[in-house]
Scaffold this motif. Structure first.
Motif, short mmCIF file in Angstrom:
data_model
loop_
_atom_site.label_atom_id
_atom_site.label_comp_id
_atom_site.label_asym_id
_atom_site.label_seq_id
_atom_site.Cartn_x
_atom_site.Cartn_y
_atom_site.Cartn_z
N SER A 184 -3.86 2.93 -4.14
CA SER A 184 -3.37 2.52 -3.58
C SER A 184 -4.09 0.87 -3.08
O SER A 184 -3.50 -0.21 -1.40
N VAL A 231 -4.63 -1.99 -4.44
CA VAL A 231 -3.29 -3.30 -4.07
C VAL A 231 -3.73 -3.55 -3.21
O VAL A 231 -2.85 -4.87 -3.07
N ALA A 288 -1.05 -9.03 -7.37
CA ALA A 288 -1.85 -7.57 -6.46
C ALA A 288 -1.11 -5.89 -6.98
O ALA A 288 -1.43 -5.56 -6.60
N PHE A 289 0.33 -6.59 -7.66
CA PHE A 289 0.43 -5.04 -8.61
C PHE A 289 0.09 -4.70 -9.73
O PHE A 289 -0.25 -3.60 -10.42
N TYR A 320 1.15 -1.21 -0.07
CA TYR A 320 0.11 -0.29 0.46
C TYR A 320 0.83 1.16 -0.30
O TYR A 320 0.75 2.30 -0.92
N THR A 359 2.96 2.03 -3.01
CA THR A 359 1.91 2.26 -4.62
C THR A 359 1.79 3.93 -4.30
O THR A 359 2.02 4.47 -5.58
N THR A 362 7.86 -5.21 -12.07
CA THR A 362 6.93 -6.32 -11.98
C THR A 362 6.48 -8.08 -13.40
O THR A 362 6.20 -8.42 -12.63
N LEU A 419 -2.17 -1.59 -9.21
CA LEU A 419 -1.03 -0.31 -10.22
C LEU A 419 -1.09 0.07 -11.29
O LEU A 419 -0.60 1.38 -11.32
#
Length: 424
Positions: free
Chosen positions: A137, A140, A330-331, A100, A103, A307, A334
């Motif tokens: 954020s 993510v 999880a990226f 978090y 990001t 990434t 972003l």
């Protein structure tokens, strides 16, 4: 927004805790998609037992965790085992929190760059805005906290939870542009699982600023920290046997237990005299094969490079698990501004949904019912890997398309007439 942050963390902690104490935890822990010879908690328990009784845990071919993590978990198991679930839950929550914070820093840096850049006038919808920072954020963080893959990995108490935690700290300090802690956590994870060494490339691009002297400084810091960690591990065990049981075990792929990767089937069927050639080829594919071209193409965007490399590691490593996949998924929020240019979302979703649902069924038919064979299970895991490759390539091409449109606009003129760019 802070209240929402606390609420998400609380709900994720409750979900993990009740699953850990439920009857489903044993089933989850025994799944080959979640636990591998490299991250299995059962092997950590065995190593802790051997160490407690004065036996070198690395003398056999059972324990593959580095001494720092092994001895730390051994102390917890021997002194306060009841706190072990809370340790894994806390690490998972901290991982999400650092993602978090990372990001927010990355998006603010991109906003600063956008203010200096001159974008085409018709690209407002694909430009990053100040109002996007906080929501993305949170997305993510939620993408990691509530991903079934990350939840299952935590419930099974796999050491992938430690890997994700160290990698989150690497990305946090990478975004914060602090060399020493960034290289420290990269060195820790590299000594554990080998493949994150490729993440040195985005760190060099981030910190060097096109200066060869600074690039050498970053590499030297990484190598020095790896050396310090090696001697620390040696001092704990008293010999160098841990090298062969960790990095050596990963590289030589000695355990052929099925998993969601591509190694196990090929090396089960491989003639022994071809093994070395294919072993080197597969390991090159998982590490250096894509490193140079991607680093050249994404040299101006180290975070996108990191990434993509992270995703490729999760797909092609020798002992992959769903916990690795949860981390790079999880990226995706972003890069929300690239989603408009992604053309294979539905195909990727279908790949993930079908393969994840069918995997346990084919495993049961193969291992327990005896009405299928290894080809069935490998076929579905190969489909799972294919879906991930579609996702990674789609994201990379979407990023390139977005960069092109930001500079040239989303409209083209052919023979003086306006022609719209077909995005999908």
């Amino acid at each position: 927004m802070r209240k929402k942050l606390v609420l998400y963390l609380f709900l994720a902690a409750v979900l993990r805790y009740f699953l850990i104490i439920s009857k489903f935890s044993r089933i989850i822990r025994n799944r080959v998609e979640i636990s591998t010879p490299l991250n299995s908690f059962k092997r950590v328990q065995e190593g802790a037992y051997l160490y407690k009784h004065g036996i070198n845990p690395y003398s056999g071919d059972l324990v593959h965790e580095v001494p720092t993590i092994l001895l730390g978990l051994s102390w917890v198991l021997n002194n306060c085992e009841c706190l072990l679930p809370f340790l894994f839950i806390a690490l998972d929550l901290l991982t999400a929190f650092f993602l978090y914070e990372m990001t927010k820093m990355v998006l603010r840096s991109q906003l600063d760059q956008a203010r200096k850049a001159k974008y085409a006038p018709d690209t407002e919808d694909i430009q990053l805005k100040t109002d996007d920072v906080e929501p993305l954020s949170h997305y993510v963080m939620m993408a990691y906290l509530f991903n079934p893959f990350s939840v299952a990995s935590c419930v099974a108490q796999t050491t992938t939870v430690f890997s994700n935690f160290f990698l989150s700290l690497y990305f946090f300090f990478l975004a914060k542009k602090q060399i020493t802690p960034c290289m420290l956590f990269l060195a820790i994870e590299t000594m554990r699982s080998m493949y994150p060494v490729v993440l040195l490339a985005p760190a060099v691009l981030q910190f060097s600023e096109n200066s060869l002297a600074k690039a050498i400084k970053v590499v030297n810091a990484f190598l020095a920290l790896c050396g310090i960690l090696s001697f620390l591990h040696y001092s704990m065990i008293g010999n160098w046997s841990f090298f062969d049981s960790t990095l050596g075990f990963i590289f030589h792929y000695r355990d052929l237990q099925p998993n969601i990767g591509v190694f196990w089937y090929f090396f089960t069927e491989m003639f022994e005299h071809f093994r070395t050639m294919f072993l080197v080829t597969f390991q090159m594919n998982a590490t250096i094969l894509y490193l140079v071209p991607l680093s050249i193409k994404l040299r101006k965007d180290p975070m996108m490079l990191a990434t993509i490399l992270l995703a490729l590691i999760a797909i092609f490593r020798s002992y992959p698990c769903v916990g690795d996949i949860a981390f790079y998924l999880a990226f995706l929020p972003l890069w929300k501004k690239c989603w408009k240019f992604m053309a294979q979302n539905f195909i990727v979703f279908c790949f993930f949904l079908v393969t994840v649902l069918v995997m346990p069924t084919l495993w049961h038919l193969w291992i327990y019912a005896g009405s299928a064979n290894a080809n069935f299970y490998f076929g579905i895991t190969l489909g799972f890997c294919t879906g991930q490759i579609f996702l990674v390539t789609d994201l990379l091409f979407a990023h390139v398309k977005r960069e092109f449109c930001l500079k040239n606009g989303q409209k083209l003129f052919i023979d003086g007439k306006e022609a719209k760019i077909i995005l999908e």
